[in-house]
Design an enzyme around this catalytic site. Structure first.
Site, PDB file in Angstrom:
ATOM      1  N   ASP A  54     -48.191  -7.573 -11.272  1.00 61.80           N
ATOM      2  CA  ASP A  54     -46.877  -6.544 -10.781  1.00 61.80           C
ATOM      3  C   ASP A  54     -47.528  -5.199 -10.488  1.00 61.80           C
ATOM      4  OD1 ASP A  54     -44.095  -5.838 -10.946  1.00 61.80           O
ATOM      5  OD2 ASP A  54     -43.796  -7.232 -12.557  1.00 61.80           O
ATOM      6  N   ASP A  76     -42.778  -3.743  -7.394  1.00 60.58           N
ATOM      7  CA  ASP A  76     -41.713  -3.345  -8.042  1.00 60.58           C
ATOM      8  C   ASP A  76     -40.972  -2.092  -6.913  1.00 60.58           C
ATOM      9  OD1 ASP A  76     -40.116  -3.159 -10.485  1.00 60.58           O
ATOM     10  OD2 ASP A  76     -40.420  -0.938 -10.541  1.00 60.58           O
ATOM     11  N   GLU A 106     -40.033  -6.396  -4.525  1.00 62.21           N
ATOM     12  CA  GLU A 106     -38.567  -6.238  -4.921  1.00 62.21           C
ATOM     13  C   GLU A 106     -37.702  -5.188  -4.162  1.00 62.21           C
ATOM     14  OE1 GLU A 106     -36.596  -5.129  -9.344  1.00 62.21           O
ATOM     15  OE2 GLU A 106     -38.094  -4.156  -8.629  1.00 62.21           O
ATOM     16  N   HIS A 110     -36.903 -10.981 -15.454  1.00 65.68           N
ATOM     17  CA  HIS A 110     -36.964 -10.096 -16.774  1.00 65.68           C
ATOM     18  C   HIS A 110     -35.876  -9.238 -16.820  1.00 65.68           C
ATOM     19  CE1 HIS A 110     -39.020  -8.067 -13.540  1.00 65.68           C
ATOM     20  NE2 HIS A 110     -38.966  -6.781 -14.189  1.00 65.68           N
ATOM     21  N   ASP A 111     -35.267  -8.896 -15.647  1.00 67.32           N
ATOM     22  CA  ASP A 111     -34.207  -8.116 -15.205  1.00 67.32           C
ATOM     23  C   ASP A 111     -32.642  -8.762 -15.185  1.00 67.32           C
ATOM     24  OD1 ASP A 111     -35.456  -5.789 -15.162  1.00 67.32           O
ATOM     25  OD2 ASP A 111     -35.829  -5.777 -12.928  1.00 67.32           O
TER      26      ASP A 111
END
Length: 556
Positions: A99, A196, A253, A326-327
């Protein structure tokens, strides 16, 4: 024919380290815990592990606030542990995707500590500072996006927590430092990056006033930070200076991104990134309106969004396929049925995703049908976004505790962060200690050990889907065609490659539904590639059982 690439043919397994497996009994998952479970991940059949952030962090936003990009969070272990994890993964033929969080850092990062002093000219403009609060921009976590710093006597921009100041990408020194760090990790041998909120790194010049929309973090309240004027310039530079030098996987993302911007980023001729995570299908219940709701999605809306992206990226771009991360809440609770039809609906949703065109991502626990959790008290939750929203909605917007908890049960991020359910022992086998967040009480029914023993389990169904991808080129490279787009109950599509076709038929309801095949398929004998109920090869009008999924392969 699509240009072939290993990352198009891969399946990715996302690990949220804090909740995956705890090796030392402190209640927090760690790198040694991941190493212990590598054989399980390999046996699943996936190719790539995406690790959520493991860098040193004060953990204001569960690791997405990084204080040292080249250090490991002490709770997770050491750099030696990471090197062992990388080696052991590679020994099993598994790649590691890190990440990359470079829109912002932690306010405890050395760069910010120097920048807030305002003395060293190299670091002075590493972040976005203003003597006056320049506009009304809001943070995605609620409240103003500008924080006054007593040390520097100026405001800094933070699109997320006030402990996550945004880097100033206009500063070439920032970009060079980021590229140096990325190169360091790639030289260590990692196999790519998930980036991210990468489409927020360029902000509109001049800080124009935003267009605030009340109480939601997932709308374009700050349209001037999404895909800003220099985004593509920065991504091309990153590709040229770093990414193009390695045979790696890259996925960005991208919040609130349009299809047109998504095309630009993923078009292989543009030399930016290979894939993006857009959120349009994840916002299907609240497009442009309201995250904190308990509304149920409409299938027609979901189909139109997915078809739009399948069609839109078909020539030179590439889709990332995901239901969970995870979100996000757990997909079987959201688009399926986590009660009576838990197993067939979990299998149906897996079929839907994995047979579309793109690279599939599996989030830990998705392969066993882990569900949303309903903790009784707000004090049981850990997510910064949930806690901020609860405070705002109950204190300022008139929601009762019961109303807000219902919304959290549906859409809170902690639904995806409860510990991985390995077996039916205490704490689901995740830890010998007290877990950092509560375990879903249904772990005695839903766990890995139980499903490994059951050849008809959701877990074995995922293994079969992954094997199909490896053995049928059409699943990776075939064209996508949506059928019956306006049907409110059935999701039906074709995959087409040269002399082969796949017909995928999915019932998204708990009621039986009548399926009338397309005329060209009617009466044909076909191979049933996969189904979550017993199915024959001849394609005729049929009654689909609740949450039934079946995929037929037809060869000319």
């Amino acid at each position: 024919m699509e240009k072939k690439a290993w990352w198009k043919e891969s399946v990715v397994y996302q690990i949220y380290p804090r909740s995956f497996n705890d090796s030392n009994g402190d209640g927090i998952g760690d790198l040694k815990g991941i190493i212990e479970k590598l054989d399980y991940v390999k046996d699943l059949g996936v190719d790539v592990i995406w690790l959520c952030p493991i860098y040193q962090s004060p953990n204001d936003d569960n690791g997405y606030d990084i204080s040292d990009y080249q250090g490991i969070m002490k709770e997770f272990g050491t750099m030696k542990d990471f090197d062992t994890l990388l080696e052991e993964a590679h020994n099993r033929g598994l790649k590691i995707l890190m990440d990359l969080v470079v829109n912002h850092t932690s306010d405890e990062h050395a760069w910010f500590i120097e920048s807030r002093k305002g003395e060293d000219p190299f670091y002075r403009d590493f972040y976005i500072w203003s003597k006056e609060k320049p506009n009304n921009w809001e943070s995605y976590f609620g409240g103003f996006a500008w924080e006054y710093d007593e040390t520097r006597k100026e405001y800094y921009l933070h699109l997320f927590s006030k402990k996550q100041p945004d880097l100033n990408w206009k500063n070439p020194n920032v970009r060079e430092k980021v590229y140096e760090m990325m190169t360091w990790w790639l030289e260590k041998g990692i196999d790519g990056f998930r980036m991210d909120v990468i489409n927020l790194i360029s902000k509109m010049d001049g800080f124009p006033e935003g267009e605030p929309i009340p109480h939601t973090p997932y709308t374009e309240k700050n349209p001037y930070v999404v895909c800003g004027p220099h985004l593509h310039e920065y991504l091309k530079e990153m590709n040229q200076k770093v990414l193009s030098k390695y045979d790696i996987m890259t996925v960005g993302e991208a919040l609130n991104i349009t299809l047109e911007e998504g095309k630009k980023i993923t078009d292989e001729r543009e030399h930016e990134l290979q894939m993006i995570f857009h959120f349009e299908h994840m916002n299907v219940e609240y497009p442009g309106k309201e995250k904190w709701t308990d509304k149920r999605f409409k299938l027609v809306d979901l189909k139109k969004i997915l078809a739009k992206w399948q069609d839109g990226l078909k020539d030179h771009g590439w889709n990332s396929l995901y239901w969970n991360n995870h979100d996000q809440p757990r997909v079987v609770s959201r688009f399926g049925d986590d009660g009576e039809y838990w197993e067939p609906s979990a299998k149906m949703l897996a079929t839907c995703l994995h047979l579309m065109k793109g690279t599939p991502y599996i989030y830990q626990g998705e392969e066993i049908g882990m569900t949303n959790v309903k903790f009784p008290s707000i004090s049981d939750y850990r997510d910064i976004e949930i806690l901020a929203a609860y405070d705002k909605y109950t204190k300022m917007l008139g929601y009762t505790h019961e109303q807000m908890m219902k919304c959290i049960y549906s859409f809170g991020r902690d639904n995806g962060r409860t510990p991985m359910q390995w077996n039916d022992s205490k704490n689901a086998g995740f830890t010998q200690g007290t877990p950092w967040i509560g375990v879903n009480p249904n772990y005695t029914k839903i766990n890995v050990e139980k499903q490994l023993r059951d050849k008809n389990s959701i877990l074995h169904y995922y293994k079969k889907l992954i094997k199909l991808r490896k053995s049928h080129e059409i699943i990776v490279y075939g064209d996508f065609k949506m059928l019956y787009e306006e049907d409110p109950n059935l999701f039906v599509y074709e995959r087409i490659l040269e002399g082969e076709k796949i017909l995928v038929v999915l019932n998204f309801t708990k009621e039986e539904q009548t399926f009338n095949p397309p005329e060209e398929w009617l009466g044909k004998e076909a191979e049933v590639l996969i189904s979550n109920y017993e199915n024959e090869g001849k394609i005729t009008e049929k009654t689909l059982k609740p949450y039934e999924a079946v995929a037929y392969l037809l060869k000319n």
